[in-house]
Design a protein around this motif. Structure first.
Motif, PDB file in Angstrom:
ATOM      1  N   ILE A 118       0.881  -1.170  -0.049  1.00 26.01           N
ATOM      2  CA  ILE A 118       0.040   0.009   0.076  1.00 26.01           C
ATOM      3  C   ILE A 118       0.842   1.079   0.029  1.00 26.01           C
ATOM      4  O   ILE A 118       0.503   2.346  -0.284  1.00 26.01           O
ATOM      5  CB  ILE A 118      -0.919  -0.057   1.103  1.00 26.01           C
ATOM      6  N   GLY A 119       1.973   1.230   0.540  1.00 24.68           N
ATOM      7  CA  GLY A 119       2.923   2.339   0.652  1.00 24.68           C
ATOM      8  C   GLY A 119       2.587   3.367   1.759  1.00 24.68           C
ATOM      9  O   GLY A 119       1.937   2.994   2.615  1.00 24.68           O
ATOM     10  N   GLY A 120       3.429   4.384   1.511  1.00 23.87           N
ATOM     11  CA  GLY A 120       3.265   5.398   2.868  1.00 23.87           C
ATOM     12  C   GLY A 120       2.608   6.725   2.422  1.00 23.87           C
ATOM     13  O   GLY A 120       2.644   7.647   3.117  1.00 23.87           O
ATOM     14  N   MET A 121       1.812   6.751   1.245  1.00 22.44           N
ATOM     15  CA  MET A 121       1.074   7.792   1.086  1.00 22.44           C
ATOM     16  C   MET A 121      -0.009   7.878   2.219  1.00 22.44           C
ATOM     17  O   MET A 121      -0.816   7.063   2.438  1.00 22.44           O
ATOM     18  CB  MET A 121       0.326   7.903  -0.318  1.00 22.44           C
ATOM     19  N   PRO A 122      -0.215   9.216   3.054  1.00 21.30           N
ATOM     20  CA  PRO A 122      -1.024   9.402   4.159  1.00 21.30           C
ATOM     21  C   PRO A 122      -2.275   9.013   3.530  1.00 21.30           C
ATOM     22  O   PRO A 122      -3.295   8.165   4.435  1.00 21.30           O
ATOM     23  CB  PRO A 122      -0.885  10.886   4.308  1.00 21.30           C
ATOM     24  N   GLU A 123      -2.951   9.274   2.456  1.00 21.17           N
ATOM     25  CA  GLU A 123      -4.618   9.097   2.185  1.00 21.17           C
ATOM     26  C   GLU A 123      -4.845   7.560   2.036  1.00 21.17           C
ATOM     27  O   GLU A 123      -5.628   6.982   2.598  1.00 21.17           O
ATOM     28  CB  GLU A 123      -4.804   9.715   0.976  1.00 21.17           C
ATOM     29  N   VAL A 124      -3.782   6.580   1.397  1.00 24.40           N
ATOM     30  CA  VAL A 124      -3.802   5.582   1.355  1.00 24.40           C
ATOM     31  C   VAL A 124      -3.870   4.640   2.808  1.00 24.40           C
ATOM     32  O   VAL A 124      -4.496   3.912   3.039  1.00 24.40           O
ATOM     33  CB  VAL A 124      -2.730   4.892   0.388  1.00 24.40           C
ATOM     34  N   VAL A 125      -2.780   4.896   3.563  1.00 23.78           N
ATOM     35  CA  VAL A 125      -2.489   4.335   4.744  1.00 23.78           C
ATOM     36  C   VAL A 125      -3.834   4.805   5.798  1.00 23.78           C
ATOM     37  O   VAL A 125      -4.376   3.838   6.564  1.00 23.78           O
ATOM     38  CB  VAL A 125      -1.262   5.103   5.682  1.00 23.78           C
ATOM     39  N   SER A 126      -4.450   5.825   5.440  1.00 20.58           N
ATOM     40  CA  SER A 126      -5.611   6.257   6.363  1.00 20.58           C
ATOM     41  C   SER A 126      -6.796   5.230   5.937  1.00 20.58           C
ATOM     42  O   SER A 126      -7.414   4.848   6.986  1.00 20.58           O
ATOM     43  CB  SER A 126      -5.974   7.774   6.235  1.00 20.58           C
ATOM     44  N   ASP A 127      -7.001   5.201   4.622  1.00 19.23           N
ATOM     45  CA  ASP A 127      -8.016   4.373   4.243  1.00 19.23           C
ATOM     46  C   ASP A 127      -7.849   3.035   4.666  1.00 19.23           C
ATOM     47  O   ASP A 127      -8.625   2.284   4.997  1.00 19.23           O
ATOM     48  CB  ASP A 127      -7.940   4.526   2.589  1.00 19.23           C
ATOM     49  N   TYR A 128      -6.685   2.429   4.866  1.00 20.58           N
ATOM     50  CA  TYR A 128      -6.396   0.943   5.035  1.00 20.58           C
ATOM     51  C   TYR A 128      -6.811   0.847   6.569  1.00 20.58           C
ATOM     52  O   TYR A 128      -7.392  -0.293   6.834  1.00 20.58           O
ATOM     53  CB  TYR A 128      -5.077   0.776   4.856  1.00 20.58           C
ATOM     54  N   ILE A 129      -6.340   1.683   7.562  1.00 21.29           N
ATOM     55  CA  ILE A 129      -6.633   1.761   9.022  1.00 21.29           C
ATOM     56  C   ILE A 129      -8.237   1.717   9.138  1.00 21.29           C
ATOM     57  O   ILE A 129      -8.662   1.095   9.895  1.00 21.29           O
ATOM     58  CB  ILE A 129      -5.919   2.858   9.642  1.00 21.29           C
ATOM     59  N   LYS A 130      -8.879   2.513   8.298  1.00 22.74           N
ATOM     60  CA  LYS A 130     -10.253   2.859   8.480  1.00 22.74           C
ATOM     61  C   LYS A 130     -11.051   1.812   7.955  1.00 22.74           C
ATOM     62  O   LYS A 130     -12.168   1.043   8.616  1.00 22.74           O
ATOM     63  CB  LYS A 130     -10.781   4.019   7.656  1.00 22.74           C
ATOM     64  N   ASN A 131     -10.752   1.076   6.627  1.00 15.90           N
ATOM     65  CA  ASN A 131     -11.593   0.146   6.103  1.00 15.90           C
ATOM     66  C   ASN A 131     -10.900  -1.366   6.082  1.00 15.90           C
ATOM     67  O   ASN A 131     -11.630  -2.282   5.543  1.00 15.90           O
ATOM     68  CB  ASN A 131     -11.806   0.495   4.805  1.00 15.90           C
ATOM     69  N   ASN A 132      -9.544  -1.548   6.288  1.00 15.77           N
ATOM     70  CA  ASN A 132      -8.865  -2.826   6.073  1.00 15.77           C
ATOM     71  C   ASN A 132      -9.279  -3.458   4.944  1.00 15.77           C
ATOM     72  O   ASN A 132      -9.629  -4.572   4.566  1.00 15.77           O
ATOM     73  CB  ASN A 132      -9.452  -3.731   7.336  1.00 15.77           C
ATOM     74  N   ASP A 133      -9.357  -2.733   3.840  1.00 18.92           N
ATOM     75  CA  ASP A 133      -9.775  -3.070   2.382  1.00 18.92           C
ATOM     76  C   ASP A 133      -8.495  -2.583   1.469  1.00 18.92           C
ATOM     77  O   ASP A 133      -8.388  -1.534   1.113  1.00 18.92           O
ATOM     78  CB  ASP A 133     -10.939  -2.308   1.981  1.00 18.92           C
ATOM     79  N   PHE A 134      -7.923  -3.790   1.064  1.00 17.50           N
ATOM     80  CA  PHE A 134      -6.600  -3.548   0.067  1.00 17.50           C
ATOM     81  C   PHE A 134      -6.956  -2.937  -1.248  1.00 17.50           C
ATOM     82  O   PHE A 134      -6.701  -2.285  -1.999  1.00 17.50           O
ATOM     83  CB  PHE A 134      -6.114  -4.989  -0.220  1.00 17.50           C
ATOM     84  N   LEU A 135      -8.585  -3.380  -1.843  1.00 15.80           N
ATOM     85  CA  LEU A 135      -8.812  -2.938  -2.792  1.00 15.80           C
ATOM     86  C   LEU A 135      -9.114  -1.592  -2.938  1.00 15.80           C
ATOM     87  O   LEU A 135      -9.017  -0.650  -4.018  1.00 15.80           O
ATOM     88  CB  LEU A 135     -10.167  -3.648  -3.347  1.00 15.80           C
ATOM     89  N   SER A 136      -9.846  -0.987  -1.811  1.00 11.43           N
ATOM     90  CA  SER A 136      -9.857   0.454  -1.908  1.00 11.43           C
ATOM     91  C   SER A 136      -8.707   0.936  -1.817  1.00 11.43           C
ATOM     92  O   SER A 136      -8.561   2.222  -2.466  1.00 11.43           O
ATOM     93  CB  SER A 136     -10.745   0.791  -0.350  1.00 11.43           C
ATOM     94  N   CYS A 137      -7.513   0.739  -1.147  1.00 10.03           N
ATOM     95  CA  CYS A 137      -6.370   1.304  -1.211  1.00 10.03           C
ATOM     96  C   CYS A 137      -5.683   1.445  -2.654  1.00 10.03           C
ATOM     97  O   CYS A 137      -5.289   2.191  -3.028  1.00 10.03           O
ATOM     98  CB  CYS A 137      -5.350   0.453  -0.440  1.00 10.03           C
ATOM     99  N   GLN A 138      -5.942   0.168  -3.341  1.00 13.43           N
ATOM    100  CA  GLN A 138      -5.536   0.248  -4.816  1.00 13.43           C
ATOM    101  C   GLN A 138      -6.459   1.205  -5.778  1.00 13.43           C
ATOM    102  O   GLN A 138      -5.592   1.875  -6.580  1.00 13.43           O
ATOM    103  CB  GLN A 138      -5.853  -1.182  -5.522  1.00 13.43           C
ATOM    104  N   ARG A 139      -7.679   1.377  -5.398  1.00 12.99           N
ATOM    105  CA  ARG A 139      -8.159   2.538  -6.150  1.00 12.99           C
ATOM    106  C   ARG A 139      -7.755   3.898  -5.759  1.00 12.99           C
ATOM    107  O   ARG A 139      -7.616   4.736  -6.656  1.00 12.99           O
ATOM    108  CB  ARG A 139      -9.822   2.485  -5.623  1.00 12.99           C
ATOM    109  N   ILE A 140      -7.413   4.113  -4.406  1.00 13.01           N
ATOM    110  CA  ILE A 140      -7.117   5.309  -3.977  1.00 13.01           C
ATOM    111  C   ILE A 140      -5.678   5.615  -4.711  1.00 13.01           C
ATOM    112  O   ILE A 140      -5.284   6.542  -5.220  1.00 13.01           O
ATOM    113  CB  ILE A 140      -6.706   5.504  -2.539  1.00 13.01           C
ATOM    114  N   LEU A 141      -4.874   4.700  -4.722  1.00 11.37           N
ATOM    115  CA  LEU A 141      -3.470   4.731  -5.522  1.00 11.37           C
ATOM    116  C   LEU A 141      -3.654   5.019  -7.058  1.00 11.37           C
ATOM    117  O   LEU A 141      -2.912   5.751  -7.496  1.00 11.37           O
ATOM    118  CB  LEU A 141      -2.807   3.183  -5.192  1.00 11.37           C
TER     119      LEU A 141
END
Length: 448
Positions: free
Chosen positions: A201-224
């Motif tokens: 997922i990397g270290g971009m804050p928006e991606v990390v925040s989404d991962y913490i909130k949703n535990n969803d890798f697919l959601s992180c991929q969409r943000i990336l």
């Protein structure tokens, strides 16, 4: 998938401590936050603003009236603050108000005004930030040397990621461990599992925040994916006379040549060497790519003996690299083979970024590597760094194995007291080689 409880709060960053310390200083200079787009500059300032009674934020990209205000010949801080206070309806009181100029690269006059806040309005807390600041500096002969303090921000480090996920105890374990006192295997394996997540997922804050909130890798991929589109759309802002396709060709080649000496002829057949070099320099200015310069490493400083014709180019973030490579998410999560996750030399990318992030935020640190081309002995060390008065080689291994002939050759030639091997191994040592887990590299370097 790792289960983490949802949070809705700001993700604490290493830079928060530095910003708070600056705010408490009696003799402070205006701060200029520098870094690529979306690395968390504005969020960090807004978090600091909670320490003040009033907060005035001016975004020069969104507010053209602010640009007009600063375009006047009178850049007196008192006049500017009086008019800004009237426009925004927010009192500007020294010691009680934090003034934030965001996307300041959109107003060269605003950048020029910062020096006067130090000279004529010292008691006021002023911070400025911008994602494409380096391009603005090309148009300014000077922007207040000695009167403005620059602060450099990157995406989140692995340590920041662990803290954001409430793994402070694991962080403490890493800090207590060393080459003579390795971690227990269960703890080591747990951190490796988290490292896998971070590399994906990397270290971009928006991606990390989404991962913490949703535990969803697919959601992180969409943000990336959204971030990649946004970053590419910025290409048109780099230089008006440089075609976007020219910059894109270089950017795509950076991804394909990750971890290798960058060869311009491999980038594109449609552009000249000069055009490709121009595109690469623009990408460097944006902060989207980071050079690793070849150094002869015969002495300190390492930058005194660089060969500008030899450089490797790193991308800003491991998560962005994974998306650009198009690696199947299912394979990344299921496979026990780290070589798949390491496609594109992501282990070397991670190590280079952790070296940068371990430095002081007030230092614009450069990266170096060493390479000797010889018919009888071809050798390369991934990174060379300065620790105190010593030059230390670092070799990055994507597994728990790997020869170290190049490092030992370097240590013998340069009289290095020790070398560092960073890999998926636990802490350990082999003679004069310190073995540091890949996940602990940043923490260990920050202690030196």
């Amino acid at each position: 998938m790792l289960k983490i409880e949802a949070k809705n709060t700001y993700i604490n960053r290493k830079i928060d401590t530095d910003l708070l310390q600056w705010a408490q200083e009696s003799d402070r200079k205006p701060l200029l936050l520098r870094g690529a787009r979306q690395v968390g500059k504005s969020s960090a300032v807004r978090h600091l603003a909670k320490q003040f009674d009033h907060f005035l934020e001016v975004n020069f990209e969104l507010n053209t009236n602010a640009q007009i205000l600063f375009a006047k010949s009178d850049l007196s801080p008192q006049r500017l603050c009086q008019e800004l206070s009237a426009i925004y309806g927010i009192p500007i009181i020294p010691g009680k108000t934090l003034v934030f100029f965001d996307e300041i690269q959109a107003s060269l006059h605003a950048i020029s005004s910062l020096r006067f806040f130090y000279e004529k309005f010292k008691d006021l807390h002023v911070i400025a930030a911008g994602s494409l600041l380096e391009f603005a500096f090309q148009q300014l002969p000077s922007f207040g040397v000695g009167r403005i303090r620059s602060v450099f921000l990157y995406p989140m480090s692995f340590s920041e990621f662990l803290a954001a996920c409430d793994y402070e105890l694991l962080l403490e374990s890493i800090l207590k461990a060393d080459c003579k006192n390795p971690l227990s295997e269960p703890v080591h394996k747990k951190i490796l599992e988290l490292l896998r997540v971070f590399l994906i997922i990397g270290g971009m804050p928006e991606v990390v925040s989404d991962y913490i909130k949703n535990n969803d890798f697919l959601s992180c991929q969409r943000i990336l994916d959204d971030l990649v589109i946004s970053l590419r759309s910025d290409f048109s802002k780099y230089a008006k006379k440089v075609p976007v396709l020219q910059i894109s060709a270089v950017f795509d080649s950076v991804v394909n040549q990750m971890g290798k000496k960058f060869v311009f002829s491999n980038a594109s057949n449609e552009y000249t060497h000069r055009q490709l070099k121009e595109g690469l320099e623009l990408l460097k200015l944006s902060g989207l790519v980071i050079p690793v310069y070849h150094s002869a490493a015969n002495g300190i400083p390492l930058g005194a003996e660089i060969d500008i014709k030899k450089q490797k180019i790193l991308l800003l973030d491991t998560g962005i690299l994974q998306r650009l490579l198009g690696l199947p998410l299912s394979d990344l999560l299921i496979s026990d083979d780290f070589s798949l996750i390491n496609k594109g030399n992501i282990a070397e990318l991670f190590a280079g970024l952790e070296i940068l992030k371990s430095a002081s935020c007030y230092e614009q640190k450069s990266l170096y590597y060493w390479h000797r081309e010889n018919k009888s002995s071809n050798a390369e060390v991934d990174f060379v760094i300065q620790i105190k008065n010593n030059i230390i080689p670092i070799e990055v291994k994507s597994s728990a194995k790997g020869a170290m002939q190049s490092m030992r050759l370097f240590m013998e030639e340069k009289s290095s007291p020790y070398g560092i091997r960073t890999s998926l191994e636990n802490f350990g040592e082999i003679s004069d080689i310190n073995i540091i887990p890949l996940y602990a590299l940043g923490k260990c370097l920050s202690k030196n």
